[in-house]
Design an enzyme around this catalytic site. Sequence first.
Site, short mmCIF file in Angstrom:
data_model
loop_
_atom_site.label_atom_id
_atom_site.label_comp_id
_atom_site.label_asym_id
_atom_site.label_seq_id
_atom_site.Cartn_x
_atom_site.Cartn_y
_atom_site.Cartn_z
CD GLU A 20 -125.54 -37.56 54.24
OE1 GLU A 20 -125.61 -38.48 53.37
OE2 GLU A 20 -124.93 -36.47 53.95
CG ASP A 62 -126.60 -32.51 52.44
OD1 ASP A 62 -127.05 -32.85 51.14
OD2 ASP A 62 -126.16 -33.27 53.26
CG ASP A 70 -122.25 -32.57 53.23
OD1 ASP A 70 -121.16 -32.57 53.57
OD2 ASP A 70 -122.56 -33.72 52.75
CG HIS A 109 -121.36 -37.29 51.82
ND1 HIS A 109 -122.36 -37.16 50.66
CD2 HIS A 109 -119.99 -37.41 51.45
CE1 HIS A 109 -121.28 -37.22 49.69
NE2 HIS A 109 -120.11 -37.57 49.86
CG HIS A 127 -124.51 -41.84 55.79
ND1 HIS A 127 -124.55 -42.97 56.69
CD2 HIS A 127 -125.42 -42.07 54.67
CE1 HIS A 127 -125.67 -43.80 56.25
NE2 HIS A 127 -126.27 -43.06 55.08
#
Length: 238
Positions: free
Chosen positions: A9, A7, A157, A152, A57
């Site tokens: 960001e 994952d 995640d 997040h 985030h």
Amino acid sequence: MRQVILDTETTGLNPATGDRIIEIGCVEMVGRRLTDRTFHYYINPERDIDAGAFAVHGLSREFLSDKPIFANIVDQLIEFVDGAEVVIHNAAFDLGFLDNEFALLKRPPFRNLASKITDTLLDARQMFPGKRNSLDALCERFSISNKHRTLHGALLDAQLLAEVYVAMTRGQEDLSIDLIDYTVGTDSTGHNKTLPSNLKVLAASDTEVQSHEKILAEIAKASKKDPVWSPSNTVIQS
């Protein structure tokens, strides 16, 4: 089978307009079990963070200012991912950013590192058409606790996605029971099979029969018609 659940960001939504990766998190699974190997970095994007992305985030440019740039962690990322199946939720988004970062460094596309790309969002849409299929929604559907996910985070995640992926792909557990083969026919030697002669038959008692008939009558009264298994609905074939 080695899998990397990944994952990211980012500073915003579109790498084509200059948005960059600011966090990447990966966990490793071998044989569908998590190992103790993870890959996680915050990354200095050398640019501002969009307000909408920050709300998701909570990573600020100030916080990221002393973190490594992507070029400084790319070789470690390649080593961690190379040859694995990569599992991503909404893969098109993350791969777009990763391929862009690799292109800026004049490297082949990130996706070339993977033996296979699995997009759990696409899979979830096929499994649950018309339903919400965000990571939070899937955690709720599969009873995976995500109470600690207030914002997040790439590593968090990825860890949650690993649990979701296993739940989505688990299939039916092995519920097989060793049974005697009572099939009428012939055995491997060509002889007729004989049914066992020691089967124990348990007949219902008068009280149980009366209770059963009472329940059938209550069902018929509530539905205003005889149940399909009622003797009056039985079709007699000659």
